[in-house]
Scaffold this active site. Sequence first.
Site, mmCIF file in Angstrom:
data_model
loop_
_atom_site.group_PDB
_atom_site.id
_atom_site.type_symbol
_atom_site.label_atom_id
_atom_site.label_comp_id
_atom_site.label_asym_id
_atom_site.label_seq_id
_atom_site.Cartn_x
_atom_site.Cartn_y
_atom_site.Cartn_z
ATOM 1 N N VAL A 37 2.414 2.906 -5.521
ATOM 2 C CA VAL A 37 3.124 3.108 -4.406
ATOM 3 C C VAL A 37 4.273 2.220 -3.999
ATOM 4 O O VAL A 37 5.315 2.662 -3.820
ATOM 5 C CB VAL A 37 2.356 3.270 -2.966
ATOM 6 C CG1 VAL A 37 2.903 3.517 -1.635
ATOM 7 C CG2 VAL A 37 1.266 4.325 -3.200
ATOM 8 N N ALA A 42 2.182 1.358 4.479
ATOM 9 C CA ALA A 42 1.530 2.814 4.047
ATOM 10 C C ALA A 42 0.140 2.505 3.470
ATOM 11 O O ALA A 42 -0.552 3.471 3.188
ATOM 12 C CB ALA A 42 2.425 2.994 2.586
ATOM 13 N N ASN A 79 -3.743 2.752 3.119
ATOM 14 C CA ASN A 79 -4.729 3.803 4.082
ATOM 15 C C ASN A 79 -5.883 2.932 4.356
ATOM 16 O O ASN A 79 -6.293 2.198 3.630
ATOM 17 C CB ASN A 79 -4.968 4.778 2.881
ATOM 18 C CG ASN A 79 -4.129 6.015 3.031
ATOM 19 O OD1 ASN A 79 -3.632 6.371 3.891
ATOM 20 N ND2 ASN A 79 -3.700 6.496 1.802
ATOM 21 N N HIS A 108 -3.309 10.892 9.197
ATOM 22 C CA HIS A 108 -3.031 11.034 7.808
ATOM 23 C C HIS A 108 -4.206 11.235 6.829
ATOM 24 O O HIS A 108 -4.776 10.088 6.557
ATOM 25 C CB HIS A 108 -1.988 9.919 7.243
ATOM 26 C CG HIS A 108 -1.929 10.032 5.786
ATOM 27 N ND1 HIS A 108 -1.249 11.091 5.036
ATOM 28 C CD2 HIS A 108 -2.143 9.227 4.837
ATOM 29 C CE1 HIS A 108 -1.240 10.748 3.848
ATOM 30 N NE2 HIS A 108 -1.804 9.677 3.756
HETATM 31 P P1 NAD Z 1 -2.697 0.429 -6.655
HETATM 32 O O1 NAD Z 1 -3.940 -0.063 -6.834
HETATM 33 O O2 NAD Z 1 -1.746 0.968 -7.759
HETATM 34 O O3 NAD Z 1 -1.817 -0.888 -5.816
HETATM 35 C C1 NAD Z 1 -2.270 -1.761 -4.977
HETATM 36 C C2 NAD Z 1 -1.689 -2.847 -5.310
HETATM 37 O O4 NAD Z 1 -2.148 -3.575 -4.203
HETATM 38 C C3 NAD Z 1 -2.111 -3.610 -6.488
HETATM 39 O O5 NAD Z 1 -0.967 -3.888 -7.535
HETATM 40 C C4 NAD Z 1 -3.118 -4.920 -6.157
HETATM 41 O O6 NAD Z 1 -2.848 -6.057 -7.189
HETATM 42 C C5 NAD Z 1 -2.001 -5.132 -4.698
HETATM 43 N N1 NAD Z 1 -3.185 -6.051 -3.839
HETATM 44 C C6 NAD Z 1 -4.414 -5.915 -3.556
HETATM 45 N N2 NAD Z 1 -4.844 -6.831 -2.630
HETATM 46 C C7 NAD Z 1 -3.608 -7.552 -2.575
HETATM 47 C C8 NAD Z 1 -3.267 -8.804 -1.514
HETATM 48 N N3 NAD Z 1 -4.404 -9.241 -0.788
HETATM 49 N N4 NAD Z 1 -2.068 -9.329 -1.857
HETATM 50 C C9 NAD Z 1 -1.253 -8.686 -2.468
HETATM 51 N N5 NAD Z 1 -1.436 -7.580 -3.257
HETATM 52 C C10 NAD Z 1 -2.463 -7.112 -3.088
HETATM 53 O O7 NAD Z 1 -2.647 1.309 -5.515
HETATM 54 P P2 NAD Z 1 -1.641 2.471 -5.012
HETATM 55 O O8 NAD Z 1 -1.687 3.894 -5.514
HETATM 56 O O9 NAD Z 1 -0.154 1.858 -5.250
HETATM 57 O O10 NAD Z 1 -1.909 2.659 -3.494
HETATM 58 C C11 NAD Z 1 -1.897 1.790 -2.548
HETATM 59 C C12 NAD Z 1 -2.087 2.230 -0.910
HETATM 60 O O11 NAD Z 1 -1.261 3.104 -0.707
HETATM 61 C C13 NAD Z 1 -3.581 2.795 -1.019
HETATM 62 O O12 NAD Z 1 -4.189 2.143 0.207
HETATM 63 C C14 NAD Z 1 -3.320 4.063 -0.753
HETATM 64 O O13 NAD Z 1 -4.461 4.778 -0.495
HETATM 65 C C15 NAD Z 1 -2.205 4.299 -0.085
HETATM 66 N N6 NAD Z 1 -1.305 5.255 -0.276
HETATM 67 C C16 NAD Z 1 -0.604 5.825 0.869
HETATM 68 C C17 NAD Z 1 0.063 7.087 1.233
HETATM 69 C C18 NAD Z 1 0.493 7.549 2.651
HETATM 70 O O14 NAD Z 1 1.016 8.504 2.674
HETATM 71 N N7 NAD Z 1 0.434 6.390 3.405
HETATM 72 C C19 NAD Z 1 0.204 7.831 -0.004
HETATM 73 C C20 NAD Z 1 -0.310 7.327 -1.310
HETATM 74 C C21 NAD Z 1 -1.022 6.335 -1.210
#
Ligand code: NAD
Length: 318
Positions: free
Chosen positions: A16, A121, A123, A178
């Site tokens: 994301v 963003a 979740n 959401h």
């Molecule tokens: P992902 O696993 O690809 O990426 C998450 C990233 O966060 C990883 O690179 C990880 O290293 C990093 N991370 C974790 N803990 C951390 C910390 N303490 N400090 C810094 N970095 C940290 O996941 P994604 O697919 O990119 O999804 C990310 C979030 O976005 C999830 O919570 C997902 O559910 C949410 N999301 C939201 C929507 C929306 O409409 N709001 C849509 C899709 C996904």
Amino acid sequence: MVNKVNRVVVIGTGFVGSSYAYALVNQAITEELVLIDMNSERAEGEAMDLNHGKLYSPSPTKVWQGDYSDCKDADIVCITAGVSQSEEETRLTVVEKNTKIVKSIVEKVMDSGFDGIFIIATNPVDIITYVTWKFSGLPKERVIGSGTLLDTARYLFMLGEYFNVDARSINGYIIGEHGDSQLAALSTTTIGNKSLLDIVNSNSKYNVEDIENIVVNVRDAAIHIAERKGSTYYGIGIGLAKLTKAIFKNENAILPVSAYLGGEYGHNDIYVGVPAIINRQGLREIVEIDLNTDEKEKLASSINILKSVMDQLLITNN
Ligand code: NAD
């Protein structure tokens, strides 16, 4: 005197975060873009890759892998860090984990002296936005969640396909959580200023069941995409870029975001997806669209679901 340039810090450069960063660079929405991730190599690699594309973007964005001290001069910090729900985990376990992650991130951002706007963003976005607001101490207008921004884009896209009309000529919102308890504000959805329900009821080409199916498909879109490619990220990346642009360009655009309700829609002390006017100050005001009785009940039940999870986390003011 040199004007200060706009700076966005993205925390969490997974699917994301990197899609958002790509959309920002591609549309030249910010002059500076800082990428932070606990996996610093990942953030560094994303910065390198984006820097190699900026020659061909509308105007160059300065991109680098940074640290929390870079948040001090940031106009926007966007949190996209977190863990996703695994098959063995409950929703509540993920909320607890992401609450902990985001709390520690927010602390570090605020310690830097940050005084800008948070976009969230991660979740479950409505709850995580509340957590960010609570632990940052920033005014509610400057803590905004992506809320139903993506769900609304899906809704308008699918309606556009059904009616063969450009989605931008349709006005309507998905509101509420959401997540599964979201709802379509169908009674106020219009196409070219005509009520969608009137169009459906007066034309045998269309039927209400099809519209109900669209609403279900909007709700389940993330599952449908995850079944095919693992997870969703381009749609939200572009949506977050639009929200950022609305802030930087002082657009006063009406976007469905996760906003703090302090009496609007008859609810209090909750972040939930509703349309709101977005400008350079953040969230200027919530737009209270008319809801019929059924929609009011569904919104109340969506909010109750969020509140019951938050009560278990002991993070509400009550
Ligand atoms: P992902 O696993 O690809 O990426 C998450 C990233 O966060 C990883 O690179 C990880 O290293 C990093 N991370 C974790 N803990 C951390 C910390 N303490 N400090 C810094 N970095 C940290 O996941 P994604 O697919 O990119 O999804 C990310 C979030 O976005 C999830 O919570 C997902 O559910 C949410 N999301 C939201 C929507 C929306 O409409 N709001 C849509 C899709 C996904």
